[in-house]
Design an enzyme around this catalytic site. Structure first.
Site, short mmCIF file in Angstrom:
data_model
loop_
_atom_site.label_atom_id
_atom_site.label_comp_id
_atom_site.label_asym_id
_atom_site.label_seq_id
_atom_site.Cartn_x
_atom_site.Cartn_y
_atom_site.Cartn_z
N ASP A 40 -29.85 6.74 18.58
CA ASP A 40 -30.55 7.96 18.14
C ASP A 40 -31.42 7.70 16.91
OD1 ASP A 40 -29.29 9.36 20.11
OD2 ASP A 40 -27.81 10.29 18.81
N LEU A 53 -24.16 7.16 23.66
CA LEU A 53 -24.96 6.09 24.22
C LEU A 53 -25.61 5.28 23.10
CD1 LEU A 53 -26.82 8.02 27.07
CD2 LEU A 53 -24.94 6.39 27.37
N CYS A 60 -23.06 24.38 34.93
CA CYS A 60 -23.58 24.24 33.57
C CYS A 60 -24.70 25.25 33.32
CB CYS A 60 -24.07 22.82 33.32
SG CYS A 60 -25.36 22.23 34.45
N CYS A 116 -24.26 28.58 30.48
CA CYS A 116 -24.93 28.46 29.19
C CYS A 116 -25.04 29.84 28.54
CB CYS A 116 -26.32 27.85 29.37
SG CYS A 116 -27.24 27.71 27.81
N SER A 133 -26.85 24.29 20.31
CA SER A 133 -26.78 23.03 19.56
C SER A 133 -28.01 22.86 18.68
CB SER A 133 -26.64 21.84 20.51
OG SER A 133 -25.34 21.79 21.05
#
Length: 370
Positions: free
Chosen positions: A135, A170, A195, A199, A217
């Site tokens: 990231d 990751l 999903c 939400c 988020s």
């Protein structure tokens, strides 16, 4: 050089360094460029200007490290034991924090392990060019992970693995070695839309496409302004991130608990009472969040997020008193506190049918000991 033998060694070394799965792919992401541009043009990145700043470099790893011909993609599981999914979500007086952020910040740990992997490879070959990323650069890590066989892109845009779900981080190691590549993962979501329908803010606008401006988020972590009032009730008690799209995913029933103690819930978050967390002064916040990803949002944004959660909680004299004690700090914080006070004084919010359904799903589908 026997590159197949080296690739096999790399995967073994990766597991020895704490990664649960390692894959290798080439650097061609040209098929994703048009979709990336379309996502940016739609403004779905919100105020994350850094998403657009580097243009198509995200789809061109070789521009990050000239000479790169392969990407080693690695996965590290983070699901902590005693994650307390259902108990946190079902108790509106308790703060819900995304599971990835309960322990230490993952960036440094994973980057260090990727660097060690690069050093091991360098001992086997001469003049190796490599660079680890977690990231930390404009790179499309999820398409790379799918291409390397680590999983497919779910409808929530996260990588899913049939043996591990989606509770993993990751990381990438760019190298200039022509290693053999792995087969890309194939989509196995089928017709499931759990999903999308779960939400809270309907942020998943199409399969694999998230409008960050609606995502909890993004709103609680990346966005530091005034959260639109239309989203505040849906935020509930989520003060840092949101896991709903992962919680309802059937594949996460196969998720494994993390082997990294650094990702376990930190002691300062064992008692996540909203009022207690809200009354932390800045020094206490910085001390308790030392080494945590949460620390980077800062104390004021922490208070902003908590004030929304407190507005969504059942009426409490202690909540009202705590909220009033923070008035006058900043205009942005005041806007959220005044809203929360109005919520507290106006009515006792009822637990939504959607939330009750989510909690039932979570309780049935959690891995053992989670």
């Amino acid at each position: 050089m026997n590159y197949q033998a080296l690739a096999d060694k790399i995967k073994i070394w990766g597991q020895e360094l704490g990664f649960q799965k390692v894959g290798i792919c080439d650097v061609d992401l040209s098929e994703h460029e048009a979709q990336l541009q379309k996502w940016l043009d739609a403004g779905y990145h919100g105020e994350m200007d850094w998403m657009a700043r580097h243009g198509m470099m995200r789809a061109r790893p070789a521009e990050l490290l000239p000479g790169t011909v392969r990407v080693i993609s690695a996965r590290m599981d983070y699901l902590p034991p005693q994650a307390q999914f259902a108990s946190n979500l079902s108790d509106p007086t308790q703060a819900y924090i995304s599971r990835y952020a309960l322990g230490r910040d993952y960036h440094k740990l994973i980057r260090n392990q990727l660097k060690k992997l690069g050093e091991k490879i360098a001992l086997e070959v001469s003049n190796l060019g490599y660079r680890p990323f977690v990231d930390s650069a404009p790179i499309l890590e999820r398409p790379l992970a799918q291409k390397a066989g680590l999983g497919w892109t779910g409808k929530h845009s996260l990588i899913l693995d049939k043996e591990a779900g989606s509770w993993f981080f990751l990381g990438e190691l760019l190298v200039d070695l022509p290693l053999p590549v792995d087969d890309a993962s194939v989509d196995q979501c089928g017709k499931c839309k759990a999903c999308i329908t779960s939400c809270p803010t309907q942020a998943i606008v199409a399969d694999g496409i998230v409008d960050a401006r609606r995502c909890i988020s993004y709103l609680t972590i990346e966005f530091d302004g005034v959260i639109p009032e239309e989203f505040r009730p849906s935020i509930g008690n989520r003060i840092y991130g949101c896991d709903d799209c992962q919680l309802v995913c059937p594949w996460n029933r196969f998720a494994k608990l993390t082997e990294q103690s650094d990702f376990h819930r930190r002691e300062s978050l064992n008692q996540a009472d909203l009022v207690t967390l809200f009354m932390w002064d800045e020094e206490t916040f910085l001390t308790n969040m030392q080494g945590s990803a949460i620390r980077r949002i800062g104390h004021l944004q922490w208070l902003r997020n908590l004030s929304i959660a407190m507005g969504n909680a059942p009426y409490s004299k202690n909540i009202v008193k705590a909220l009033e004690s923070r008035l006058g700090v900043t205009e942005t914080l005041d806007i959220h506190i005044q809203w929360a006070l109005a919520q507290q004084r106006g009515q006792i919010p009822l637990q939504s049918t959607q939330l009750k359904r989510l909690i039932r799903i979570v309780e049935k589908g959690l891995p053992r000991d989670a």
